[in-house]
Design a protein around this motif. Structure first.
Motif, PDB file in Angstrom:
ATOM      1  N   PHE A 173     -15.429   3.855   3.973  1.00  0.00           N
ATOM      2  CA  PHE A 173     -14.374   3.231   3.171  1.00  0.00           C
ATOM      3  C   PHE A 173     -14.847   1.969   2.469  1.00  0.00           C
ATOM      4  CE2 PHE A 173     -10.712   0.226   3.018  1.00  0.00           C
ATOM      5  CZ  PHE A 173     -10.003   0.865   2.019  1.00  0.00           C
ATOM      6  N   GLY A 174     -15.563   1.094   3.168  1.00  0.00           N
ATOM      7  CA  GLY A 174     -16.000  -0.157   2.557  1.00  0.00           C
ATOM      8  C   GLY A 174     -16.884   0.061   1.343  1.00  0.00           C
ATOM      9  N   TYR A 184     -11.402  -8.246   1.512  1.00  0.00           N
ATOM     10  CA  TYR A 184      -9.973  -8.551   1.589  1.00  0.00           C
ATOM     11  C   TYR A 184      -9.458  -8.070   2.944  1.00  0.00           C
ATOM     12  CZ  TYR A 184      -9.459  -9.627  -3.442  1.00  0.00           C
ATOM     13  OH  TYR A 184      -9.536 -10.184  -4.686  1.00  0.00           O
ATOM     14  N   SER A 185      -8.631  -8.878   3.576  1.00  0.00           N
ATOM     15  CA  SER A 185      -8.186  -8.534   4.934  1.00  0.00           C
ATOM     16  C   SER A 185      -7.469  -7.190   4.975  1.00  0.00           C
ATOM     17  CB  SER A 185      -7.269  -9.639   5.474  1.00  0.00           C
ATOM     18  OG  SER A 185      -6.114  -9.774   4.651  1.00  0.00           O
ATOM     19  N   GLY A 186      -6.731  -6.857   3.918  1.00  0.00           N
ATOM     20  CA  GLY A 186      -6.022  -5.584   3.883  1.00  0.00           C
ATOM     21  C   GLY A 186      -6.946  -4.383   3.853  1.00  0.00           C
ATOM     22  N   PHE A 187      -8.203  -4.595   3.446  1.00  0.00           N
ATOM     23  CA  PHE A 187      -9.197  -3.523   3.469  1.00  0.00           C
ATOM     24  C   PHE A 187     -10.117  -3.630   4.682  1.00  0.00           C
ATOM     25  CE2 PHE A 187      -8.852  -3.711  -1.408  1.00  0.00           C
ATOM     26  CZ  PHE A 187      -7.862  -2.743  -1.416  1.00  0.00           C
ATOM     27  N   LYS A 235       1.455   5.362   6.875  1.00  0.00           N
ATOM     28  CA  LYS A 235       2.434   4.550   6.159  1.00  0.00           C
ATOM     29  C   LYS A 235       2.048   3.079   6.145  1.00  0.00           C
ATOM     30  CE  LYS A 235       5.555   3.870  10.121  1.00  0.00           C
ATOM     31  NZ  LYS A 235       6.929   4.097  10.628  1.00  0.00           N
ATOM     32  N   SER A 236       1.184   2.670   7.081  1.00  0.00           N
ATOM     33  CA  SER A 236       0.736   1.276   7.118  1.00  0.00           C
ATOM     34  C   SER A 236      -0.595   1.089   6.395  1.00  0.00           C
ATOM     35  CB  SER A 236       0.585   0.811   8.568  1.00  0.00           C
ATOM     36  OG  SER A 236      -0.482   1.496   9.213  1.00  0.00           O
ATOM     37  N   ALA A 237      -1.134   2.166   5.789  1.00  0.00           N
ATOM     38  CA  ALA A 237      -2.408   2.091   5.055  1.00  0.00           C
ATOM     39  C   ALA A 237      -2.256   2.633   3.645  1.00  0.00           C
ATOM     40  CB  ALA A 237      -3.487   2.867   5.811  1.00  0.00           C
ATOM     41  N   GLN A 238      -1.073   2.446   3.078  1.00  0.00           N
ATOM     42  CA  GLN A 238      -0.808   3.002   1.755  1.00  0.00           C
ATOM     43  C   GLN A 238      -1.717   2.415   0.679  1.00  0.00           C
ATOM     44  OE1 GLN A 238       1.577   5.592   0.594  1.00  0.00           O
ATOM     45  NE2 GLN A 238       0.930   5.976   2.701  1.00  0.00           N
ATOM     46  N   GLY A 239      -2.026   1.121   0.792  1.00  0.00           N
ATOM     47  CA  GLY A 239      -2.907   0.513  -0.211  1.00  0.00           C
ATOM     48  C   GLY A 239      -4.294   1.115  -0.194  1.00  0.00           C
ATOM     49  N   ALA A 240      -4.838   1.350   1.007  1.00  0.00           N
ATOM     50  CA  ALA A 240      -6.165   1.952   1.121  1.00  0.00           C
ATOM     51  C   ALA A 240      -6.156   3.384   0.587  1.00  0.00           C
ATOM     52  CB  ALA A 240      -6.625   1.929   2.579  1.00  0.00           C
ATOM     53  N   LEU A 241      -5.132   4.144   0.932  1.00  0.00           N
ATOM     54  CA  LEU A 241      -5.042   5.523   0.447  1.00  0.00           C
ATOM     55  C   LEU A 241      -4.872   5.563  -1.065  1.00  0.00           C
ATOM     56  CD1 LEU A 241      -2.771   7.037   3.241  1.00  0.00           C
ATOM     57  CD2 LEU A 241      -5.198   7.502   2.866  1.00  0.00           C
ATOM     58  N   GLN A 242      -4.091   4.616  -1.601  1.00  0.00           N
ATOM     59  CA  GLN A 242      -3.923   4.557  -3.060  1.00  0.00           C
ATOM     60  C   GLN A 242      -5.248   4.252  -3.743  1.00  0.00           C
ATOM     61  OE1 GLN A 242      -1.086   1.641  -4.417  1.00  0.00           O
ATOM     62  NE2 GLN A 242      -1.438   2.084  -6.576  1.00  0.00           N
TER      63      GLN A 242
END
Length: 491
Positions: free
Chosen positions: A332-333, A95-98, A108-115
């Motif tokens: 991360f991946g 997914y592009s967001g990851f 603040k621009s990586a909240q989805g990854a941190l969540q």
């Protein structure tokens, strides 16, 4: 020369061929001599192969077709949990967001990854029975090392750092256990197994003392046997002031059934690239998260992910932390793939994973026991160990059996490990194989056992169907040729 694409790129190279076509550069050329020191400049061009794009594609496609992997055949590599990696995990990791974020961008621009990582940590806490998780370590061995640094930090905080210098390790342990202990600065004390392949409680009692820093153990152990005395073992070590470390390489056997926390362990690592179905082999990347009980949380690696309301952040204000053990926050991946796997399977699915893995191992063990020696009589968990001693008496070694399996299209099990079993064959089928595959593998090993009795030369001369036969492994290890050298015509 016949072009079969089995040749090296250098051997099919022709001067002037190119696999690319680029437009003229509009950037002004810079002489390297003006920007690099002289000792870094080549005196003559690098000798690189020159080929067309089609030649390059055929070469690497041919190499790829020769590779053996879990998607091309059965891979019963004991202690490695070579299970199938579902492709949905790959899709989500892309997914592009990851896939397109950067570790240095604002949090603040990586909240989805941190969540995602925070939720993965919570899931792994449930799986392990631990109170805190760090996703930093890149692999199991690094997780071991980080866990042992936590041991050291804990004992130093208690004023016993100089005193507690010994790590106890069973004689059946993974080789990384004593190696990690040495790298962490400890002395290793080997604990002998008893006659049923488990930790000898009496031997453990004799070994512990005021100099014991801890015990490293996996449960089930490397023989695929559950340590039935684990509660007593934990009590013995704790009463001596030591800590227990859980090597999570065999966690595929206990998902949803038990946790290291319930067994009495203080620190644990997991292999996400084994138990949680992320790719592994070929040098990585892997992921070896560690978990600790609450009284060890202060010593965990930093930075850490914390949740503040609906906001996720990385914090590094942890004065007793062992520090950073991996750049940024782990691989991360790989963690995304493990998260996808856990969410896809759910609690019931993870429990079924272990149930099926244990069923498959015991099924194979029952089919093969009449033809190979079985060193231990009790039921196994997710893997089991046979011995080729019966075949050794006929002149056929375990290595011969492994080579002969190649002719049947199977990757070999782990051989000659654990070291406490002579002529060991360590087999782990995992839960992802069909019964037909298990039967075909068992049939092949049974045929090999029969051939060892009636036609041993067929086995000792294997493999017979591969392009490369037996190698001189000693010379290959001691005098490897790793650089291409062009043959010169001296005529």
């Amino acid at each position: 020369m016949t072009v079969t694409y089995d040749h090296l790129l250098f051997e099919i190279s022709k001067k002037g061929r190119r696999a690319y076509s680029l437009p003229e550069s509009s950037v002004e050329k810079t002489e390297l001599a003006s920007v690099l020191p002289s000792h870094l400049l080549r005196e003559e061009p690098a000798e690189l192969p020159e080929l067309s794009e089609l030649q390059v594609m055929r070469h690497y496609t041919g190499l790829s077709n020769k590779n053996f992997g879990i998607e091309t055949g059965f891979y019963p590599l004991g202690s490695c949990t070579m299970k199938y990696n579902p492709k949905i995990n790959e899709d989500i990791a892309r997914y592009s967001g990851f896939a397109n974020i950067h570790p240095l961008q604002p949090e603040k621009s990586a909240q989805g990854a941190l969540q995602l990582m925070h939720q993965l940590e919570n899931s792994l806490k449930e799986v392990t029975g631990m109170d805190a998780i760090s996703l930093q370590p890149a692999a199991g061995a690094q997780g071991e090392w980080a866990g042992l640094l936590i041991f050291k930090a804990y004992h130093e905080a208690n004023g016993e750092g100089d005193q507690r210098r010994k790590i106890l390790v069973p004689d059946s342990a993974h080789g990384t256990n004593p190696a990690s202990a040495v790298v962490a600065g400890y002395d290793v004390v080997e604990i002998k197994s008893n006659e049923d392949g488990r930790v000898g409680v009496d031997a453990l009692k004799a070994a512990v003392g005021p100099d014991t820093a801890g015990l490293m153990l996996t449960n089930p152990n490397t023989l695929g046997l559950f340590e039935v005395d684990i509660v007593e073992i934990a009590e013995i070590v704790h009463e001596a002031g030591g800590l227990l470390y859980y090597d999570g390489a065999n966690a595929n056997a206990i998902l949803g059934k038990s946790t290291p926390g319930e067994m009495g362990f203080d620190v644990v690592h997991l292999n996400l690239h084994k138990t949680f179905s992320t790719p592994h082999g070929g040098g990585g990347p892997g992921s070896g998260p560690i978990g600790v009980k609450a009284y060890l949380t202060d010593f965990m690696p930093s930075p850490r992910i914390e949740k503040d309301g609906d906001y996720y952040k990385l914090t590094d204000n942890h004065p007793q932390s062992i520090g950073r053990v991996k750049g940024y926050y782990g691989n991360f991946g790989v963690n995304v793939r493990a998260y996808s796997y856990i969410r896809t399977m759910g609690a019931e699915g993870l429990q079924q994973v272990s149930e099926d893995a244990v069923l498959h191992a015991n099924y194979l063990r029952a089919r093969l026991s009449p033809y190979y020696d079985t060193p231990f009589s009790s039921h196994c968990k997710h893997e089991f160990v046979l011995s080729g001693n019966r075949q050794k008496k006929l002149g056929v070694r375990t290595a011969d059996i492994a080579k002969r399996l190649l002719d049947y299209g199977f990757y070999s099990p782990t051989v000659y490990f654990p070291l406490i079993v002579d002529e060991a064959l360590m087999i782990e089928p995992t839960e992802t194989e069909a019964k037909e595959t298990l039967d075909a593998f068992a049939d092949a090993l049974i045929e090999i056992a029969k051939d060892a009795e009636t036609n041993p030369e067929l086995v000792t001369g294997a493999p017979h169907t591969k392009a490369v036969k037996r190698l001189d492994e000693v010379t290959a290890a001691r005098k490897p040729i790793v650089i291409y050298q062009k043959a010169h015509d001296n005529s």
